[in-house]
Design an enzyme around this catalytic site. Structure first.
Site, short mmCIF file in Angstrom:
data_model
loop_
_atom_site.label_atom_id
_atom_site.label_comp_id
_atom_site.label_asym_id
_atom_site.label_seq_id
_atom_site.Cartn_x
_atom_site.Cartn_y
_atom_site.Cartn_z
N CYS A 3 -2.19 3.50 -0.64
CA CYS A 3 -1.68 2.63 0.42
C CYS A 3 -1.52 3.37 1.74
O CYS A 3 -1.62 2.77 2.82
CB CYS A 3 -0.35 2.01 0.00
SG CYS A 3 0.98 3.19 -0.31
N GLU A 62 6.60 -3.78 0.83
CA GLU A 62 5.72 -2.66 1.20
C GLU A 62 4.32 -3.14 0.90
O GLU A 62 3.89 -3.22 -0.24
CB GLU A 62 6.09 -1.41 0.38
CG GLU A 62 5.42 -0.14 0.90
CD GLU A 62 4.07 0.11 0.25
OE1 GLU A 62 3.04 -0.08 0.96
OE2 GLU A 62 4.03 0.50 -0.92
#
Length: 299
Positions: free
Chosen positions: A54, A20
Site C-alpha cells: 500500500c 486506510e
C-alpha cells in the site's frame, strides 16, 4: 469502491471507522541527487512484494536532466530480476534464486496491460515488461514482470490509477514546485518519499506534500516504527492506526469533573442567579461579570 460500503454499513449504528485505503505514493528525486546511492532503495520501494504494497512507490518524479540516467540505471537492474517461488524446486532438488514471487491473482492483468499500452500510445516509453509472463514450470503462478515506463505524463491514466503491481513509472519535471504539484496531483495521499543531497531541502519539500507520512532519503520507514501514526488523507482515507493517535482512535473519551478541595470549598450557585431569580438587574450583572472572567481565564 469499498470505502462507501464500509462507511454506509457503519453509519447504521454510528460506528466509528478508520479507513486506510489505497495510495499512489510518489518519490520526489531532487535535482543532482546521487542516483547510484539510492538505487537499491528504489528497487525495493517499487518491486518489494511484487509491488503489492500500500505504501510502495508507484511514481518516481525526477528532474528532466537525470531522467535518462535514471532509466538506464533502473533498466539494468530490472532486467536481471528473476521470478518464481522459493518453495518449489527442480526434480534434482535445486532451488533457484528468486527476486519476485507470484502476485496474489491474475484477475487484474488484463487491466494492467491495458493501462501500459494506453500510456505507450500517449507517448510513454515502455522500457521493459508490461505484459503478463508465464513461468516455465509454474504455469499456475500469477506472474507480472517488473515493468519500467519512462517519460510518463502525470495526466496519463496509469499515473492516476493505483496499479498495486511491479510497475515503476518515471515522471520528469523541470523545477521543484512542479514536482510538488505532480506529487499532489493525485486523489490519493497515503505515503511519500523525498530524496536529495540536502536533507534540509528535502524536508522543505516534504512539508508541502499532501499525504499522511513522508520518508526523507528512505522508503516506508514510517511503517517500521509502530509508535508512529499510520494513515493517509484525501482518497487514501482518514484516521490513524498505531502510535498514540491510533490508540486514542480506539477509545471513547470521558470527562469527569470534581472539586479539587471538597473539604474546603464546593461549587455553589450565586444567590443572584439562584432560581427563582430575585432581581433581573442583579442577575444580569453577575452573569456578565462571570462571562468576562471566563474570557480572561481562557485567553
Amino acid at each position: 469502491m469499498v470505502q462507501p460500503k464500509v462507511m454506509t454499513a457503519a453509519a447504521v449504528n454510528l460506528t466509528p471507522v478508520v479507513l486506510e485505503l489505497g495510495g499512489k505514493d510518489p518519490a520526489i528525486i531532487l535535482p543532482n541527487t546521487d542516483l547510484e546511492r539510492w538505487a537499491s532503495t528504489w528497487m525495493r520501494g517499487a518491486f518489494g512484494a511484487s509491488g503489492q504494497n500500500c505504501v510502495g512507490i508507484e511514481r518516481f518524479i525526477i528532474h528532466r536532466s537525470q531522467h535518462d540516467e535514471f532509466i538506464n540505471l533502473m533498466a539494468a537492474r530490472i532486467r536481471k530480476l528473476r521470478l518464481g517461488s522459493v518453495l518449489s524446486s527442480s526434480e534434482e532438488g535445486f532451488v533457484s534464486v528468486v527476486d519476485g514471487g507470484s502476485m496474489i491473482s491474475d484477475a487484474r492483468f488484463a487491466e494492467l496491460e491495458r493501462l501500459v499500452k494506453a500510456a505507450e500510445h500517449d507517448g510513454a516509453q515502455v522500457v521493459t515488461g508490461g505484459e503478463r509472463w508465464t513461468h516455465a514450470y509454474l504455469e499456475e503462478g500469477a506472474y507480472f514482470p517488473p515493468t519500467l515506463i519512462g517519460h510518463v505524463n502525470e495526466n496519463m491514466e496509469i499515473a492516476q490509477t493505483e496499479v498495486f503491481a511491479p510497475i515503476m513509472l518515471v515522471i520528469p519535471y523541470d523545477d521543484v514546485q512542479e514536482a510538488v504539484a505532480i506529487a499532489n496531483g493525485s486523489r490519493y495521499g497515503l505515503g511519500a518519499s523525498v530524496f536529495g543531497r540536502s536533507q534540509s531541502e528535502a524536508v522543505i519539500v516534504a512539508h508541502q506534500l499532501e499525504c499522511g507520512m513522508v520518508s526523507i532519503n528512505d522508503f516506508g520507514v514510517f511503517y517500521l516504527n509502530q509508535d508512529l501514526p499510520f494513515g493517509g488523507v484525501k482518497g487514501s482515507g482518514f484516521g490513524r492506526f498505531a502510535g498514540p493517535e491510533g490508540l486514542r482512535g480506539l477509545c471513547n473519551t470521558k470527562v469527569l469533573v470534581t472539586d479539587r478541595w471538597p473539604w474546603l470549598v464546593q461549587t455553589k450557585i450565586p444567590a443572584a442567579l439562584d432560581y427563582p431569580i430575585r432581581s433581573l438587574v442583579t442577575s444580569w450583572y453577575v452573569k456578565c461579570s462571570l462571562a468576562c472572567l471566563e474570557m480572561q481565564t481562557c485567553f
